[in-house]
Design an enzyme around this catalytic site. Structure first.
Site, PDB file in Angstrom:
ATOM      1  N   ARG A 113       0.720  -0.923  -0.064  1.00 13.44           N
ATOM      2  CA  ARG A 113       0.066  -0.166   0.093  1.00 13.44           C
ATOM      3  C   ARG A 113       0.892   1.252  -0.046  1.00 13.44           C
ATOM      4  O   ARG A 113       1.797   1.222   0.560  1.00 13.44           O
ATOM      5  CB  ARG A 113      -0.982   0.061   1.197  1.00 13.44           C
ATOM      6  CG  ARG A 113      -1.853  -1.080   1.504  1.00 13.44           C
ATOM      7  CD  ARG A 113      -2.427  -0.857   2.800  1.00 13.44           C
ATOM      8  NE  ARG A 113      -3.163  -2.147   3.286  1.00 13.44           N
ATOM      9  CZ  ARG A 113      -3.303  -2.754   4.302  1.00 13.44           C
ATOM     10  NH1 ARG A 113      -2.900  -1.687   5.375  1.00 13.44           N
ATOM     11  NH2 ARG A 113      -3.829  -3.584   4.920  1.00 13.44           N
ATOM     12  N   HIS A 119       2.941  -2.629   5.450  1.00 13.59           N
ATOM     13  CA  HIS A 119       2.080  -2.750   4.104  1.00 13.59           C
ATOM     14  C   HIS A 119       2.743  -1.678   3.209  1.00 13.59           C
ATOM     15  O   HIS A 119       2.891  -1.788   2.057  1.00 13.59           O
ATOM     16  CB  HIS A 119       0.735  -2.692   4.218  1.00 13.59           C
ATOM     17  CG  HIS A 119       0.093  -3.859   4.827  1.00 13.59           C
ATOM     18  ND1 HIS A 119      -0.179  -5.018   3.818  1.00 13.59           N
ATOM     19  CD2 HIS A 119      -0.422  -4.266   6.043  1.00 13.59           C
ATOM     20  CE1 HIS A 119      -0.787  -5.960   4.567  1.00 13.59           C
ATOM     21  NE2 HIS A 119      -0.943  -5.368   5.623  1.00 13.59           N
ATOM     22  N   ASP A 168      -1.801  -9.627   3.929  1.00 12.80           N
ATOM     23  CA  ASP A 168      -3.127 -10.104   4.764  1.00 12.80           C
ATOM     24  C   ASP A 168      -3.643 -11.338   4.021  1.00 12.80           C
ATOM     25  O   ASP A 168      -3.918 -11.198   2.656  1.00 12.80           O
ATOM     26  CB  ASP A 168      -3.970  -8.903   4.512  1.00 12.80           C
ATOM     27  CG  ASP A 168      -3.631  -7.867   5.381  1.00 12.80           C
ATOM     28  OD1 ASP A 168      -2.679  -8.144   6.427  1.00 12.80           O
ATOM     29  OD2 ASP A 168      -4.234  -6.798   5.220  1.00 12.80           O
ATOM     30  N   TYR A 181      -7.086 -10.238  17.573  1.00  8.35           N
ATOM     31  CA  TYR A 181      -6.113  -9.028  17.771  1.00  8.35           C
ATOM     32  C   TYR A 181      -7.180  -7.867  17.007  1.00  8.35           C
ATOM     33  O   TYR A 181      -7.737  -8.248  15.874  1.00  8.35           O
ATOM     34  CB  TYR A 181      -4.758  -9.220  16.875  1.00  8.35           C
ATOM     35  CG  TYR A 181      -4.000  -7.940  17.166  1.00  8.35           C
ATOM     36  CD1 TYR A 181      -3.350  -7.554  18.062  1.00  8.35           C
ATOM     37  CD2 TYR A 181      -3.935  -6.778  15.920  1.00  8.35           C
ATOM     38  CE1 TYR A 181      -2.646  -6.569  18.195  1.00  8.35           C
ATOM     39  CE2 TYR A 181      -3.311  -6.023  16.120  1.00  8.35           C
ATOM     40  CZ  TYR A 181      -2.675  -5.464  17.311  1.00  8.35           C
ATOM     41  OH  TYR A 181      -1.959  -4.552  17.361  1.00  8.35           O
ATOM     42  N   HIS A 191      -8.492  -7.689  13.071  1.00  6.82           N
ATOM     43  CA  HIS A 191      -7.762  -8.919  12.537  1.00  6.82           C
ATOM     44  C   HIS A 191      -8.735  -9.970  12.387  1.00  6.82           C
ATOM     45  O   HIS A 191      -8.044 -11.053  12.518  1.00  6.82           O
ATOM     46  CB  HIS A 191      -6.178  -9.212  13.026  1.00  6.82           C
ATOM     47  CG  HIS A 191      -5.414  -8.009  12.373  1.00  6.82           C
ATOM     48  ND1 HIS A 191      -5.417  -6.846  12.917  1.00  6.82           N
ATOM     49  CD2 HIS A 191      -4.476  -7.935  11.500  1.00  6.82           C
ATOM     50  CE1 HIS A 191      -4.607  -5.798  12.142  1.00  6.82           C
ATOM     51  NE2 HIS A 191      -3.866  -6.997  11.430  1.00  6.82           N
ATOM     52  N   ASP A 229     -11.054 -10.959  10.299  1.00  4.11           N
ATOM     53  CA  ASP A 229     -11.350 -11.453   8.914  1.00  4.11           C
ATOM     54  C   ASP A 229     -10.201 -11.350   7.953  1.00  4.11           C
ATOM     55  O   ASP A 229     -10.119 -11.669   6.817  1.00  4.11           O
ATOM     56  CB  ASP A 229     -12.167 -10.248   8.230  1.00  4.11           C
ATOM     57  CG  ASP A 229     -11.592  -8.953   7.672  1.00  4.11           C
ATOM     58  OD1 ASP A 229     -10.332  -8.605   8.551  1.00  4.11           O
ATOM     59  OD2 ASP A 229     -12.308  -8.158   7.330  1.00  4.11           O
ATOM     60  N   HIS A 230      -8.690 -11.681   8.773  1.00  5.61           N
ATOM     61  CA  HIS A 230      -7.703 -11.865   7.860  1.00  5.61           C
ATOM     62  C   HIS A 230      -6.565 -12.417   8.853  1.00  5.61           C
ATOM     63  O   HIS A 230      -6.523 -11.742  10.130  1.00  5.61           O
ATOM     64  CB  HIS A 230      -7.288 -10.988   6.960  1.00  5.61           C
ATOM     65  CG  HIS A 230      -6.732  -9.653   7.448  1.00  5.61           C
ATOM     66  ND1 HIS A 230      -7.546  -8.529   8.028  1.00  5.61           N
ATOM     67  CD2 HIS A 230      -5.534  -9.217   8.075  1.00  5.61           C
ATOM     68  CE1 HIS A 230      -6.680  -7.543   8.579  1.00  5.61           C
ATOM     69  NE2 HIS A 230      -5.563  -7.988   8.601  1.00  5.61           N
ATOM     70  N   HIS A 248      -2.710 -11.241   9.198  1.00  6.14           N
ATOM     71  CA  HIS A 248      -1.796 -10.398   8.921  1.00  6.14           C
ATOM     72  C   HIS A 248      -0.280 -11.178   9.026  1.00  6.14           C
ATOM     73  O   HIS A 248       0.089 -11.683  10.013  1.00  6.14           O
ATOM     74  CB  HIS A 248      -1.731  -9.288   9.421  1.00  6.14           C
ATOM     75  CG  HIS A 248      -0.392  -8.164   9.215  1.00  6.14           C
ATOM     76  ND1 HIS A 248      -0.591  -7.273   8.311  1.00  6.14           N
ATOM     77  CD2 HIS A 248       0.431  -8.358   9.942  1.00  6.14           C
ATOM     78  CE1 HIS A 248       0.753  -6.673   8.533  1.00  6.14           C
ATOM     79  NE2 HIS A 248       1.371  -6.985   9.449  1.00  6.14           N
TER      80      HIS A 248
HETATM   81 ZN    ZN Z   1      -2.062  -6.398   7.243  1.00  5.92          ZN
END
Ligand code: ZN
Length: 246
Positions: free
Chosen positions: A172, A188, A195, A224, A227, A229-230, A232
């Protein structure tokens, strides 16, 4: 062509002998590869850019909590990573990178040096920009960092039974990161994180756990904040693993 001939010969030998062991025929020559070709066998004590190229590709084959340095020095840590890579793919695990090891790596790498199951296009969404521009490092550095992450994920994927892992966000730009609510120090923006989404085949907690022995020093998942839904995964120099619900 040569590969096909070798295969036919091997099949013929098998047919005649009946009980030839696989190890006698499965010794593919190190073939030239469009991405990168190693020109010598590498073992402890070796150094050079060819060692670095090897280290990038075995960076996900470390022990829990270990982070392999990409320093071009073939020391014990590199030898152990190579051993785990070899064992993971059913090769003789001697920690020496020769034709069989390189042959497996050639099978695993695409023409742009990315591993078979991951592509830059999955990592460069960057809020729709589809590039590696605008981060905290140059695009070239971000891309190089992402390549390492990809190889670590390739190792993780294999260790988790060759099941698909879906990337929902990776590189990103600074503005992209801010727009999605990323931390102001987010990895990122360096191409050092990815992710892994809910539609991945391994569970979020399986990936979180597997990340520990794939060289990731930053691992965040279920429980956490932000987090659920993914999962990291990221590369940094200090460790931060948190997933209260895993
Ligand atoms: Zn991330």
């Amino acid at each position: 062509m040569r590969k096909r001939l070798t295969f036919l010969l091997a099949a013929l030998v098998l047919a005649i002998a009946g009980t030839v062991t696989v190890s006698m025929v499965a010794s593919p020559e190190a073939a030239a590869d469009e991405c990168y070709t190693w020109n010598r066998t590498l073992s402890q004590g070796a150094s050079g850019s060819d060692v670095t190229q090897l280290q990038i590709r075995v960076a996900g084959w470390v022990s829990s909590g270990e982070n392999l340095a990409l320093d071009g020095q073939y020391g014990p840590a590199t030898a152990n990573a190579v051993k785990r890579f070899q064992a993971g793919y059913g090769l003789g695990a001697d920690g020496v990178a020769g034709p069989q090891t390189f042959g497996k790596l050639y099978q695993l790498q695409d023409g742009d040096c990315t591993p078979a199951h991951f592509a830059y296009s999955e990592f460069d969404d960057n809020c729709g920009a589809n590039n590696f521009n605008g981060g905290r490092v140059s695009a070239a550095t971000a891309k190089r960092n992402v390549l390492r992450v990809m190889w670590q994920l390739e190792a993780m994927r294999h260790k988790l039974g060759d099941r698909p892992i879906v990337i929902t966000s990776s590189f990103r730009s600074v503005s992209c990161n801010a727009s999605v609510g990323g931390s102001s120090t987010s990895l990122h923006m360096y191409g050092q994180a990815a992710d892994l989404g809910l539609s991945s085949s391994p569970s979020q907690c399986q990936m979180w756990n597997a990340g520990k022995s794939a060289g990731f020093e930053e691992l965040l998942s279920q429980g956490y904040p932000g987090h659920n839904d993914h999962t990291h995964v990221g590369n940094k120099s200090s460790r931060f693993w948190s997933a209260p619900n895993c």
